[in-house]
Design a protein around this motif. Structure first.
Motif, PDB file in Angstrom:
ATOM      1  N   LEU A  60     -32.336 -34.368  31.130  1.00  0.00           N
ATOM      2  CA  LEU A  60     -32.403 -33.839  29.850  1.00  0.00           C
ATOM      3  C   LEU A  60     -31.503 -32.479  29.810  1.00  0.00           C
ATOM      4  O   LEU A  60     -32.314 -31.266  30.929  1.00  0.00           O
ATOM      5  CB  LEU A  60     -32.597 -33.117  28.878  1.00  0.00           C
ATOM      6  N   GLU A  61     -29.926 -31.427  29.791  1.00  0.00           N
ATOM      7  CA  GLU A  61     -29.692 -30.071  30.020  1.00  0.00           C
ATOM      8  C   GLU A  61     -30.041 -29.541  29.054  1.00  0.00           C
ATOM      9  O   GLU A  61     -29.694 -30.065  27.857  1.00  0.00           O
ATOM     10  CB  GLU A  61     -28.603 -30.569  30.942  1.00  0.00           C
ATOM     11  N   PRO A  62     -29.667 -28.360  29.092  1.00  0.00           N
ATOM     12  CA  PRO A  62     -29.285 -27.984  27.912  1.00  0.00           C
ATOM     13  C   PRO A  62     -28.212 -27.903  27.149  1.00  0.00           C
ATOM     14  O   PRO A  62     -28.608 -27.551  25.647  1.00  0.00           O
ATOM     15  CB  PRO A  62     -28.929 -26.388  28.418  1.00  0.00           C
ATOM     16  N   VAL A  63     -27.356 -28.605  27.971  1.00  0.00           N
ATOM     17  CA  VAL A  63     -26.013 -28.957  26.962  1.00  0.00           C
ATOM     18  C   VAL A  63     -26.147 -29.829  26.593  1.00  0.00           C
ATOM     19  O   VAL A  63     -25.697 -29.974  24.701  1.00  0.00           O
ATOM     20  CB  VAL A  63     -24.641 -28.726  27.882  1.00  0.00           C
ATOM     21  N   ASP A  64     -27.459 -30.696  26.295  1.00  0.00           N
ATOM     22  CA  ASP A  64     -27.367 -32.337  25.163  1.00  0.00           C
ATOM     23  C   ASP A  64     -28.089 -31.028  24.114  1.00  0.00           C
ATOM     24  O   ASP A  64     -28.624 -32.308  22.599  1.00  0.00           O
ATOM     25  CB  ASP A  64     -28.934 -32.507  26.118  1.00  0.00           C
ATOM     26  N   THR A  65     -28.307 -29.817  24.181  1.00  0.00           N
ATOM     27  CA  THR A  65     -29.326 -29.022  22.943  1.00  0.00           C
ATOM     28  C   THR A  65     -28.025 -29.669  21.343  1.00  0.00           C
ATOM     29  O   THR A  65     -27.134 -29.107  21.837  1.00  0.00           O
ATOM     30  CB  THR A  65     -29.352 -27.861  22.791  1.00  0.00           C
ATOM     31  N   ALA A  66     -28.760 -30.658  20.321  1.00  0.00           N
ATOM     32  CA  ALA A  66     -28.104 -30.257  19.367  1.00  0.00           C
ATOM     33  C   ALA A  66     -28.558 -31.275  17.897  1.00  0.00           C
ATOM     34  O   ALA A  66     -29.796 -31.296  18.086  1.00  0.00           O
ATOM     35  CB  ALA A  66     -26.022 -31.468  19.732  1.00  0.00           C
ATOM     36  N   VAL A  67     -27.895 -31.559  17.147  1.00  0.00           N
ATOM     37  CA  VAL A  67     -28.892 -32.044  15.914  1.00  0.00           C
ATOM     38  C   VAL A  67     -28.010 -33.814  16.712  1.00  0.00           C
ATOM     39  O   VAL A  67     -26.881 -33.729  16.397  1.00  0.00           O
ATOM     40  CB  VAL A  67     -28.505 -31.786  14.528  1.00  0.00           C
ATOM     41  N   TYR A  68     -29.020 -34.497  16.592  1.00  0.00           N
ATOM     42  CA  TYR A  68     -28.912 -35.856  17.053  1.00  0.00           C
ATOM     43  C   TYR A  68     -28.528 -36.670  15.696  1.00  0.00           C
ATOM     44  O   TYR A  68     -29.207 -36.320  14.449  1.00  0.00           O
ATOM     45  CB  TYR A  68     -29.372 -36.551  17.983  1.00  0.00           C
ATOM     46  N   TYR A  69     -26.835 -37.227  15.421  1.00  0.00           N
ATOM     47  CA  TYR A  69     -27.050 -38.067  14.263  1.00  0.00           C
ATOM     48  C   TYR A  69     -26.989 -39.947  14.419  1.00  0.00           C
ATOM     49  O   TYR A  69     -26.253 -40.125  15.428  1.00  0.00           O
ATOM     50  CB  TYR A  69     -26.114 -38.367  13.781  1.00  0.00           C
ATOM     51  N   CYS A  70     -27.452 -41.021  13.740  1.00  0.00           N
ATOM     52  CA  CYS A  70     -27.073 -42.109  14.043  1.00  0.00           C
ATOM     53  C   CYS A  70     -26.304 -42.380  12.899  1.00  0.00           C
ATOM     54  O   CYS A  70     -26.257 -42.400  11.707  1.00  0.00           O
ATOM     55  CB  CYS A  70     -28.146 -43.259  13.811  1.00  0.00           C
ATOM     56  N   GLY A 127     -37.639 -38.733  16.547  1.00  0.00           N
ATOM     57  CA  GLY A 127     -38.104 -38.566  17.809  1.00  0.00           C
ATOM     58  C   GLY A 127     -37.485 -37.051  18.316  1.00  0.00           C
ATOM     59  O   GLY A 127     -37.866 -36.846  19.755  1.00  0.00           O
ATOM     60  N   GLY A 128     -36.636 -36.511  17.754  1.00  0.00           N
ATOM     61  CA  GLY A 128     -36.359 -35.093  18.552  1.00  0.00           C
ATOM     62  C   GLY A 128     -37.535 -34.152  19.029  1.00  0.00           C
ATOM     63  O   GLY A 128     -38.491 -34.376  18.123  1.00  0.00           O
ATOM     64  N   GLY A 129     -36.881 -32.922  19.308  1.00  0.00           N
ATOM     65  CA  GLY A 129     -38.009 -32.235  19.987  1.00  0.00           C
ATOM     66  C   GLY A 129     -37.379 -31.060  20.677  1.00  0.00           C
ATOM     67  O   GLY A 129     -36.589 -30.924  20.611  1.00  0.00           O
ATOM     68  N   LEU A 130     -38.877 -30.282  21.073  1.00  0.00           N
ATOM     69  CA  LEU A 130     -38.380 -29.651  22.180  1.00  0.00           C
ATOM     70  C   LEU A 130     -38.732 -29.810  23.747  1.00  0.00           C
ATOM     71  O   LEU A 130     -39.555 -30.374  23.795  1.00  0.00           O
ATOM     72  CB  LEU A 130     -38.578 -27.952  21.777  1.00  0.00           C
ATOM     73  N   VAL A 131     -36.982 -29.692  24.726  1.00  0.00           N
ATOM     74  CA  VAL A 131     -38.220 -30.647  25.731  1.00  0.00           C
ATOM     75  C   VAL A 131     -37.350 -29.576  26.742  1.00  0.00           C
ATOM     76  O   VAL A 131     -36.299 -28.722  26.730  1.00  0.00           O
ATOM     77  CB  VAL A 131     -37.722 -31.935  26.085  1.00  0.00           C
ATOM     78  N   GLN A 132     -38.041 -29.646  27.875  1.00  0.00           N
ATOM     79  CA  GLN A 132     -37.719 -28.606  28.882  1.00  0.00           C
ATOM     80  C   GLN A 132     -36.407 -29.293  29.742  1.00  0.00           C
ATOM     81  O   GLN A 132     -36.385 -30.474  29.756  1.00  0.00           O
ATOM     82  CB  GLN A 132     -38.637 -27.761  29.880  1.00  0.00           C
ATOM     83  N   ALA A 133     -35.569 -28.065  30.344  1.00  0.00           N
ATOM     84  CA  ALA A 133     -34.497 -29.576  31.011  1.00  0.00           C
ATOM     85  C   ALA A 133     -35.275 -29.924  32.019  1.00  0.00           C
ATOM     86  O   ALA A 133     -36.135 -29.988  33.132  1.00  0.00           O
ATOM     87  CB  ALA A 133     -33.433 -28.160  32.464  1.00  0.00           C
ATOM     88  N   GLY A 134     -34.358 -31.406  32.289  1.00  0.00           N
ATOM     89  CA  GLY A 134     -35.243 -32.469  33.452  1.00  0.00           C
ATOM     90  C   GLY A 134     -35.909 -33.304  32.290  1.00  0.00           C
ATOM     91  O   GLY A 134     -36.384 -34.699  33.169  1.00  0.00           O
ATOM     92  N   GLY A 135     -36.501 -33.271  31.615  1.00  0.00           N
ATOM     93  CA  GLY A 135     -37.324 -34.315  30.924  1.00  0.00           C
ATOM     94  C   GLY A 135     -36.671 -34.909  30.072  1.00  0.00           C
ATOM     95  O   GLY A 135     -35.892 -35.506  30.028  1.00  0.00           O
TER      96      GLY A 135
END
Length: 129
Positions: A86-96, A8-16
């Motif tokens: 979402l905000e640019p500071v949320d950019t990361a690799v997300y792990y469960c 479900g990850g990907g590229l999204v604009q801020a606010g998305g």
């Protein structure tokens, strides 16, 4: 041991928004407490959200509270992380991550990486400004 796979990850604009999924194979996820963590380049892995085995208890990092929602669908053997605003500071690799939980601790959640035995491979989330 359970095998966890994030998607479900990907590229999204801020606010998305994005919705991450954590699927499991090997064991039923319904007996696991699950957490989401993230790691940005050059930074340590940090806690994002956690949900108890029962699903009745959740906990969020202050940085995502009110924007992210963790939930689980045991029938689908999946835990979700809905991410809004979402905000640019949320950019990361997300792990469960998963931790087997006994029935008597079904309302417990866990906040620290070392409390989890099973990890997925991660999914990249990139938020552009």
């Amino acid at each position: 041991q359970v095998q966890l796979v994030e998607s479900g990850g990907g590229l999204v604009q801020a606010g998305g928004s994005l919705r991450l999924s954590c699927g499991a194979s090997g064991r039923t996820l319904s007996t696991y407490a699950v957490g989401w963590f993230r790691q940005a380049p050059g930074k340590e892995r940090e806690f994002v959200a956690a949900i108890s085995r029962s699903g009745d208890s959740t906990y969020y990092a202050d940085s995502v509270k009110g924007r992210f929602t963790i939930s689980r669908d045991n029938a689908k053997n999946t835990v979700y992380l809905q991410m809004n605003s979402l905000e640019p500071v949320d950019t990361a690799v997300y792990y469960c991550a998963g931790r087997r939980a006994a029935a008597y601790s079904s309302d417990n959640y866990y906040l620290r990486p070392y409390e989890y035995a099973d990890w997925g491979q991660g999914t990249q989330v990139t938020v552009s400004s």
